[in-house]
Motif scaffolding. Structure first.
Motif, PDB file in Angstrom:
ATOM      1  N   UNK A 152      36.476  65.344  63.811  1.00 11.79           N
ATOM      2  CA  UNK A 152      36.960  64.754  65.056  1.00 11.79           C
ATOM      3  C   UNK A 152      35.830  64.676  66.061  1.00 11.79           C
ATOM      4  N   UNK A 153      36.165  64.275  67.284  1.00  5.98           N
ATOM      5  CA  UNK A 153      35.215  64.332  68.374  1.00  5.98           C
ATOM      6  C   UNK A 153      34.172  63.232  68.367  1.00  5.98           C
ATOM      7  N   UNK A 154      34.360  62.187  67.614  1.00  2.00           N
ATOM      8  CA  UNK A 154      33.413  61.073  67.671  1.00  2.00           C
ATOM      9  C   UNK A 154      33.463  60.451  69.063  1.00  2.00           C
ATOM     10  N   UNK A 155      32.314  59.978  69.533  1.00  2.00           N
ATOM     11  CA  UNK A 155      32.269  59.454  70.897  1.00  2.00           C
ATOM     12  C   UNK A 155      33.016  58.129  71.002  1.00  2.00           C
ATOM     13  N   UNK A 156      33.189  57.460  69.912  1.00  2.00           N
ATOM     14  CA  UNK A 156      33.889  56.182  69.948  1.00  2.00           C
ATOM     15  C   UNK A 156      34.913  56.131  68.825  1.00  2.00           C
ATOM     16  N   UNK A 157      36.059  55.563  69.154  1.00  2.00           N
ATOM     17  CA  UNK A 157      37.112  55.529  68.148  1.00  2.00           C
ATOM     18  C   UNK A 157      36.709  54.672  66.948  1.00  2.00           C
ATOM     19  N   UNK A 158      35.787  53.761  67.180  1.00  2.00           N
ATOM     20  CA  UNK A 158      35.389  52.904  66.067  1.00  2.00           C
ATOM     21  C   UNK A 158      34.521  53.652  65.054  1.00  2.00           C
ATOM     22  N   UNK A 218      35.269  56.691  64.021  1.00  2.00           N
ATOM     23  CA  UNK A 218      36.092  57.706  63.378  1.00  2.00           C
ATOM     24  C   UNK A 218      36.148  57.504  61.869  1.00  2.00           C
ATOM     25  N   UNK A 248      37.928  57.456  58.616  1.00  2.00           N
ATOM     26  CA  UNK A 248      39.335  57.244  58.286  1.00  2.00           C
ATOM     27  C   UNK A 248      39.554  57.481  56.808  1.00  2.00           C
ATOM     28  N   UNK A 264      42.171  57.191  72.079  1.00  2.00           N
ATOM     29  CA  UNK A 264      41.794  58.600  72.107  1.00  2.00           C
ATOM     30  C   UNK A 264      41.257  59.014  73.470  1.00  2.00           C
ATOM     31  N   UNK A 289      38.532  60.729  73.825  1.00  2.00           N
ATOM     32  CA  UNK A 289      37.073  60.926  73.753  1.00  2.00           C
ATOM     33  C   UNK A 289      36.302  59.611  73.712  1.00  2.00           C
ATOM     34  N   UNK A 290      36.953  58.502  74.075  1.00  2.00           N
ATOM     35  CA  UNK A 290      36.348  57.194  73.846  1.00  2.00           C
ATOM     36  C   UNK A 290      35.941  56.456  75.118  1.00  2.00           C
ATOM     37  N   UNK A 297      33.685  55.014  78.022  1.00  2.00           N
ATOM     38  CA  UNK A 297      32.273  54.625  78.038  1.00  2.00           C
ATOM     39  C   UNK A 297      31.808  54.370  79.472  1.00  2.00           C
TER      40      UNK A 297
END
Lengths: 348, 348
Positions: free
Chosen positions: A27-33, A35, A37, B164, B166-167, B169
């Motif tokens: 988890x914790x990626x800065x951008x949902x894109x 992530x 999956x 999310x 965390x996203x 910007x």
């Protein structure tokens, strides 16, 4: 006094993250894109509005929820470590009863006050069993109020092998795992309904506070057993749920109900009451065709738990009739049992 | 006094089954091998050890749990119909904040006694909103004890468009839906912290007891917004969760926070307190690129709710620093706000 957020972080979120199984996406990626999956993965755990999880491809998620209240499901003086264990164990037991593999859980609780020592012990008991079954804490809620614990648990199972309550067939053997009645015996000792020596009393109390969910057995019964449930409210009442949902009757040998050495030292009427109608057993009751007997003995051996045949599923004369259990003793003589299953809105 | 099982059946299981959406597989098959299996379906609802559900192919299940306690989250004299609404609404709001589509929920509750009139009204409020959002009751638990409601809700969302925390910007606009502070104003009126005329007081009480989850807006924001959450503990505290998870700072115009006519009639300091730090709003706070402004106004119009720009996401000087919100008023003059978000283990 800890604030809600530091409390969650200190006792729950950090350990949940630290113990995340390697199969989960990070988890914790800065951008949902960004992530990762994957099906059968936990993409997002504690810390967002929702967790994001998915069952493996082609499987269903099995979901169960249980609420534990002080004075009703546990004593006020319970070791918080044991309470942490039991709160998750009773939920995992529902997964076992479906033949589902544990995946994750949420925890909501209200506490009179944020007691650090209590929370440390409770979370230790909780995570010890969670890690043993690879079950990740993915979310929750905490609030102040009378002590109340609500866990919702998630597992996965291919739907066609799920152990449902409505699948018992005429002629099936009825089986139970482990031994019955020890937890009820422990409640009776605590209530002074009967006495036991110190060693037996400790055994009963352990059964009451430390139930072991039969996850491994449940998984091994996929494809072997037809119907199953876990015995939480007493065999007599719980078996009726299988019969009602399957529209079947049953005969059961009350003397065949498996019991511990310790329980065998209590008076015969207490043994019967505890095995037939005791609550909090968390053993599996399941039905399976006669042809599966040898396989069931083998897989239960492998799972480290005894499985005992206690009766037979019988087709009803009329599908519309209320299901019945015909109880008998070891000689075959019929028994009339009036003991009821545990019901939270009746005095027990 | 109803027994636990007849209580569940009477008020919950029957209506849950009756209102099952046609897309769900039918339960109750006599054999598990006959079960209709479909992804994105509910294969088994109330009545077994677990429910069996799955998200649509390629989507994740979004899961959230909330616990509501009398005296903390609602008053003892709350209309049980409103309580049924609110208990599910606050959970649906978490799905909205992920951009997830509601699918199902479980309900666990403890009640001091099984009061039929209370349960009838509670379940009516609960199912009214459940049906409005096609959210099926798939399981639960009831017990006696101090009044406590725990709902876990399930929705579905493709992971790459999940909203999310965390996203966010740098350069994103910060938006909120609807108006802020009415629920906190209602709490203040009930507590005699301030006064309102009868009509305004009724408006505030409605906001407190009947929050509307922004499901349609959340779905429409998929692919448009980056970060989102629902404001349950007050904007100031909740926006910090986005900033912490996204490692960003923010500037916010406290005078731009949208408020109702009714709130505008309260003293200026009360308005500020309620809009900035009031709890129980259940509006969405989200961030989106400047290029999305027109689209966001359009989709929020379509969803029947206003969206208001209140500030901007700012890159921090150092990623290690604690996130900050720089508050200012309509003239651009900086404000120092010491109001904290709602914290369940502090006096509010």
């Amino acid at each position: 006094m800890l604030s809600e957020f530091s409390l969650i972080d200190r006792f729950f979120a950090r350990r949940a993250a630290r113990t995340r199984p390697p199969s989960s996406a990070t988890g914790g990626a800065a951008s949902s894109t960004n992530t990762a999956l994957r099906e059968g993965a936990i993409a997002l755990g504690i810390g967002d509005d929702c967790a994001l999880i998915a069952p493996p491809a082609g499987e269903m998620m099995a979901i169960s929820t249980d609420m534990l209240v002080e004075g009703r499901h546990f004593f006020a003086d319970i070791d918080p470590r044991a309470l942490g264990h039991k709160a998750l164990a009773v939920n995992l037991s529902d997964l076992a009863a479906m033949g589902a593999k544990p995946q994750a859980f949420t925890l909501a609780f209200s506490l009179p006050r944020a007691d650090e020592a209590w929370l440390a012990a409770f979370s230790e008991g909780l995570f010890d069993i969670a890690e043993r079954f690879n079950c990740e804490l993915i979310g929750g809620d905490t609030t102040s109020g009378p002590l109340n614990l609500c866990i919702t648990v998630f597992g996965s199972v291919p739907a066609h092998v799920a152990l449902r309550r409505d699948a018992a067939r005429a002629g099936d053997d009825i089986w139970v795992s482990g031994t019955l009645g020890d937890a009820r015996a422990g409640l009776g000792v605590a209530r002074n309904e009967w006495q036991a020596n110190a060693s037996d009393a400790a055994h009963f109390r352990h059964a009451l506070e430390r139930p072991e969910p039969r996850i491994e057995l449940g998984l091994a019964l996929r494809g072997l057993a037809y119907a199953a449930l876990d015995i939480s409210d007493g065999l007599a009442g719980d078996l009726m749920h299988i019969l009602e949902r399957s529209q079947m009757n049953a005969t059961v040998d009350a003397d065949a109900l498996p019991r511990s050495e310790q329980l065998s030292r209590l008076p015969a009427d207490v043994q019967r009451r505890c095995t037939v109608a005791g609550g909090d057993d968390y053993e599996l009751c399941f039905t399976a065709p006669v042809a599966a007997r040898a396989s069931i003995e083998k897989v239960s051996d492998n799972a480290g738990v005894r499985a005992t045949r206690i009766g037979t599923i019988i087709a009803p004369d009329s599908a519309a009739a209320t299901p019945t259990i015909a109880w008998h003793d070891a000689t075959g003589a019929p028994l009339t049992l009036t003991l009821q299953g545990f019901d939270h809105f009746h005095a027990d």
